[in-house]
Design a protein around this motif. Structure first.
Motif, mmCIF file in Angstrom:
data_model
loop_
_atom_site.group_PDB
_atom_site.id
_atom_site.type_symbol
_atom_site.label_atom_id
_atom_site.label_comp_id
_atom_site.label_asym_id
_atom_site.label_seq_id
_atom_site.Cartn_x
_atom_site.Cartn_y
_atom_site.Cartn_z
ATOM 1 N N ARG A 95 0.800 -1.230 0.000
ATOM 2 C CA ARG A 95 0.000 0.000 0.000
ATOM 3 C C ARG A 95 0.837 1.287 0.000
ATOM 4 O O ARG A 95 0.679 2.143 0.881
ATOM 5 C CB ARG A 95 -0.982 -0.005 1.190
ATOM 6 C CG ARG A 95 -1.953 -1.165 1.109
ATOM 7 C CD ARG A 95 -2.990 -1.153 2.200
ATOM 8 N NE ARG A 95 -3.949 -2.215 1.902
ATOM 9 C CZ ARG A 95 -5.063 -2.068 1.183
ATOM 10 N NH1 ARG A 95 -5.369 -0.882 0.722
ATOM 11 N NH2 ARG A 95 -5.853 -3.090 0.925
ATOM 12 N N TYR A 119 2.939 -10.641 9.245
ATOM 13 C CA TYR A 119 2.439 -9.280 9.483
ATOM 14 C C TYR A 119 2.694 -8.813 10.922
ATOM 15 O O TYR A 119 1.984 -7.975 11.449
ATOM 16 C CB TYR A 119 0.948 -9.211 9.131
ATOM 17 C CG TYR A 119 0.735 -9.251 7.627
ATOM 18 C CD1 TYR A 119 0.830 -8.087 6.869
ATOM 19 C CD2 TYR A 119 0.507 -10.446 6.974
ATOM 20 C CE1 TYR A 119 0.675 -8.119 5.486
ATOM 21 C CE2 TYR A 119 0.351 -10.492 5.594
ATOM 22 C CZ TYR A 119 0.434 -9.322 4.859
ATOM 23 O OH TYR A 119 0.285 -9.346 3.501
ATOM 24 N N ASP A 151 -2.525 -1.835 7.365
ATOM 25 C CA ASP A 151 -3.042 -1.087 6.206
ATOM 26 C C ASP A 151 -2.952 0.399 6.511
ATOM 27 O O ASP A 151 -3.331 0.838 7.610
ATOM 28 C CB ASP A 151 -4.497 -1.470 5.927
ATOM 29 C CG ASP A 151 -4.588 -2.746 5.112
ATOM 30 O OD1 ASP A 151 -3.576 -3.462 5.008
ATOM 31 O OD2 ASP A 151 -5.681 -3.024 4.596
ATOM 32 N N GLU A 203 -9.953 -1.613 7.602
ATOM 33 C CA GLU A 203 -8.670 -1.657 6.889
ATOM 34 C C GLU A 203 -8.796 -0.802 5.645
ATOM 35 O O GLU A 203 -9.825 -0.186 5.390
ATOM 36 C CB GLU A 203 -8.366 -3.100 6.455
ATOM 37 C CG GLU A 203 -7.873 -4.022 7.538
ATOM 38 C CD GLU A 203 -7.319 -5.317 6.965
ATOM 39 O OE1 GLU A 203 -7.865 -5.805 5.954
ATOM 40 O OE2 GLU A 203 -6.341 -5.834 7.514
ATOM 41 N N TRP A 224 -7.264 -11.397 2.589
ATOM 42 C CA TRP A 224 -7.324 -11.032 1.165
ATOM 43 C C TRP A 224 -8.744 -11.090 0.616
ATOM 44 O O TRP A 224 -8.976 -10.730 -0.543
ATOM 45 C CB TRP A 224 -6.457 -11.995 0.337
ATOM 46 C CG TRP A 224 -4.989 -11.977 0.649
ATOM 47 C CD1 TRP A 224 -4.271 -12.952 1.270
ATOM 48 C CD2 TRP A 224 -4.042 -10.941 0.314
ATOM 49 N NE1 TRP A 224 -2.949 -12.590 1.358
ATOM 50 C CE2 TRP A 224 -2.778 -11.366 0.779
ATOM 51 C CE3 TRP A 224 -4.144 -9.695 -0.316
ATOM 52 C CZ2 TRP A 224 -1.627 -10.591 0.628
ATOM 53 C CZ3 TRP A 224 -2.991 -8.934 -0.463
ATOM 54 C CH2 TRP A 224 -1.752 -9.387 0.004
ATOM 55 N N GLN A 260 -11.135 -4.302 -2.704
ATOM 56 C CA GLN A 260 -10.818 -3.680 -1.420
ATOM 57 C C GLN A 260 -10.242 -2.305 -1.733
ATOM 58 O O GLN A 260 -9.353 -2.166 -2.578
ATOM 59 C CB GLN A 260 -9.786 -4.543 -0.678
ATOM 60 C CG GLN A 260 -9.551 -4.099 0.744
ATOM 61 C CD GLN A 260 -8.530 -4.959 1.468
ATOM 62 O OE1 GLN A 260 -7.684 -5.576 0.839
ATOM 63 N NE2 GLN A 260 -8.598 -4.972 2.780
HETATM 64 C C1 DGJ Z 1 -5.654 -7.108 3.811
HETATM 65 C C2 DGJ Z 1 -4.869 -5.910 3.436
HETATM 66 O O1 DGJ Z 1 -5.747 -4.905 3.079
HETATM 67 C C3 DGJ Z 1 -3.901 -6.212 2.317
HETATM 68 O O2 DGJ Z 1 -3.209 -5.055 1.983
HETATM 69 C C4 DGJ Z 1 -3.003 -7.306 2.783
HETATM 70 O O3 DGJ Z 1 -2.246 -6.845 3.871
HETATM 71 C C5 DGJ Z 1 -3.832 -8.498 3.196
HETATM 72 N N1 DGJ Z 1 -4.761 -8.136 4.227
HETATM 73 C C6 DGJ Z 1 -2.979 -9.622 3.716
HETATM 74 O O4 DGJ Z 1 -3.792 -10.677 4.207
#
Ligand code: DGJ
Length: 584
Positions: A95, A119, A151, A203, A224, A260
């Motif tokens: 991002r 993460y 995020d 997020e 995801w 997303q």
């Molecule tokens: C959701 C996030 O918005 C993505 O950018 C990424 O970090 C995924 N999670 C990873 O599972």
């Protein structure tokens, strides 16, 4: 030619933007720039995004376009190898967002940084460059004010201050932190930050500003996998953020059209030209994830993204056609637009429903102020000449004009400038059927309800009336003026329903049913009672009645007065009772 080849790769074809398809660059290679931002600079658009090889983070791509359709790959503006974790020898960049610092003359990139093993690090990486396309040099990684940050985005305000937005507390809250003057870290003197949207687990922040108001698009938190989009807004960036609705309104809105959010870009040339940018992730091979870019409309005062199979920039040609008037003028024609869907109150096959802008079906209504009443109009549908009527507080219909109050509509002001449109007879208000706001959904009447979609803006056609004053609907002044109207309306409504102002000791009570019937209760009074009715504005006596006390008696003022505000005085041997009464 396959559809995927038509997306971007061959710009000559009409509507080159095909959301969710694979998009190719000017050399025919798949565009690899996920979790993007797009920055306009010196007449060109620069698209930055995560470059992946399969799942592996390679860095931040930069693509350039002058027409928004054909994108030239400028290579990696920043490489993951420039920000490796010393222990794991790896890194992940997600991002990326780029802003320009006017004071230092540097381009500053904020990236979600991880150590390549998951993460758990939850940091940001900052990199800077002299030229927008890079190369960007590593500056540092850190947790903004020691908060975990996954995020993320950065937002540069109109006063030059910039803010970091990051999902924090294990993605529970959104932290907003003021950046230092050089944007290289968060402000420390003093630390200026706030947590917003508490506990909502948002997020994918995409922050933008319209006039004086800040807006945010977000996703929920399901890895995801896509989930319903969320919107929020605030008049102060560090103040309380209000949650809005899902900004997607068509089929697949429960998955934000399988995307997303990542960014909102304002395009030049029109007031209402924004592009929603999102990712349709491929969780087993992020490299092949696709892009969902769609027009975003702010016309209704809230972000609304409708689905289009394919589109080009001409969708914005008429984006500024319908505007809110600075004031409603009796005798003029207007349209209603529902706030959550940005759709018009329409007449389609004799059905009153919500539909996209469509000359043949948009319901054009001539507003006629009802004499003696405030905020109250009759609405004549221009094509048929018929009037909008409230049928038993449930159904809307068009009927030949009558004197019935069922053809009168009260516009109840909201702070955002929209109205609740309520029938005078039933008090029930224009409502979207169910929770769907998709094309063609029916409109009907229900009780006032904050949980339902009952917010309608009044619009006029600027093509037909180019000189008419337009409301500055995203200004603080507009909201303040609307708050004043709300306060005035409260007073007005209190007058409409006021009951029982009893003069001490008179033993009488005057009440109003609000529709012309005034009840003078003189049950406890012996002898004759005389009732006098005065016009409130002039003090002129308009009628009088006498009746014997000792019983409850009704005086129908509808017979002797026109709609308006009156003072009723009942006098008996015990004294007088006085009441303000409004005849509607
Ligand atoms: C959701 C996030 O918005 C993505 O950018 C990424 O970090 C995924 N999670 C990873 O599972």
């Amino acid at each position: 030619m396959s559809l995927s080849l038509m997306a971007f790769g061959s710009v000559q074809s009409a509507n080159p933007i095909v959301p969710g398809e694979t998009w190719n660059d000017t050399r025919g290679a798949r565009i690899n720039a996920h979790g993007c931002c797009v920055v306009k600079h010196d007449g060109a658009y620069y698209w930055f995004g995560e470059n992946r090889s399969g799942m592996t983070s390679m860095g931040v791509s930069c693509y350039r376009s002058t027409d928004f359709y054909s994108w030239e790959n400028l290579g990696l503006a920043f490489k993951t190898s420039q920000a490796l974790d010393p222990e794991t020898g790896k890194g992940t960049l997600e991002r990326p967002k780029v802003i320009y610092n006017d004071k230092t003359g540097k381009w500053v990139m904020y990236i979600h940084w991880e150590d390549g093993t998951g993460y758990g690090k939850a940091r940001v990486c900052v990199a800077t460059a002299d030229n927008i396309e890079g190369p960007y040099e590593f500056s540092s990684t850190f947790r903004p004010n020691d908060h975990d940050s996954r995020d993320q985005t950065v937002f540069k305000d109109t006063d030059g201050k910039a803010y970091h937005f990051g999902s924090t507390d294990m993605n529970t809250n959104m932290n907003v932190a003021l950046l230092s003057e050089d944007y290289l870290t968060t402000e420390q003197n003093p630390v200026t930050e706030t947590k917003i949207l508490l506990g909502l687990q948002y997020e994918a922040p995409a922050i933008f500003k319209v006039g004086d108001i800040y807006y945010g698009l977000f996703s929920g938190c399901t890895g995801w996998n896509p989930n319903p989009g969320h919107s929020a807004w605030s008049t102060e960036i560090m103040g309380t953020w209000n949650t809005g609705e899902n900004f997607t309104v068509d089929n697949e809105k429960s998955t934000t059209y399988r995307s997303q959010s990542t960014y909102v870009l304002k395009l030049d040339g029109h007031d209402n030209a924004y592009v929603y940018m999102g990712d349709r992730w491929n969780s087993s091979n992020v490299e092949t994830s696709t892009y969902v870019w769609l027009p975003l409309s702010m016309r209704s005062g809230y972000p609304v993204v409708k689905w289009l199979d394919r589109w080009d920039l001409s969708v914005f040609d008429d984006a500024d056609r319908f505007k809110r008037p600075a004031e409603i003028v009796s005798g003029e024609t207007y349209y209603f637009i529902e706030a959550n869907s940005d759709r018009f109150m329409s007449l389609s096959n004799n059905q009153i429903c919500l539909k996209n802008d469509n000359e043949a079906e948009n319901m054009q209504l001539r507003f006629v102020a009802v004499e003696g009443k405030q905020y109250t109009y009759k609405m004549q549908e221009v094509t048929s000449g018929k009037y909008l009527e409230d049928l038993f507080g449930k159904t809307l219909r068009l009927s030949a004009e009558s004197d019935s109050e069922s053809q009168q509509w009260y516009l109840k002001q909201n702070e955002d400038g929209t109205y609740r449109v309520c029938g005078v007879t039933s008090g029930n208000c224009l409502t979207v059927s169910g929770s769907s706001t998709s094309e063609g959904v029916a409109l009907y009447l229900t009780e006032p309800d904050d949980e339902k979609f009952q917010k309608f803006g009044v619009y006029f056609d600027t093509y037909a009336r180019p000189d008419e004053a337009v409301a500055d609907m995203f200004s603080a002044e507009y909201r303040a003026a609307n708050r004043q109207i709300m306060a005035d309306q409260e007073e007005y409504e209190a007058g409409l329903s006021s009951v029982g102002l009893v003069a001490a000791g008179s033993g009488m009570n005057i009440s109003s049913t609000g529709d012309g019937m005034v009840i003078v209760d003189a049950a406890g009074v012996d002898g004759m009672v005389s009732v006098n009715v005065f016009e409130a504005a002039s003090g002129r006596s308009v009628c009088s009645e006498t009746f014997p006390g000792g019983e409850s008696s009704q005086v129908d003022l509808g017979n002797c007065v026109a709609p308006g505000v009156y003072v009723v005085v009942a006098t008996a041997s015990t004294g007088s009772a006085v009441e303000k009464v409004i005849i509607r």
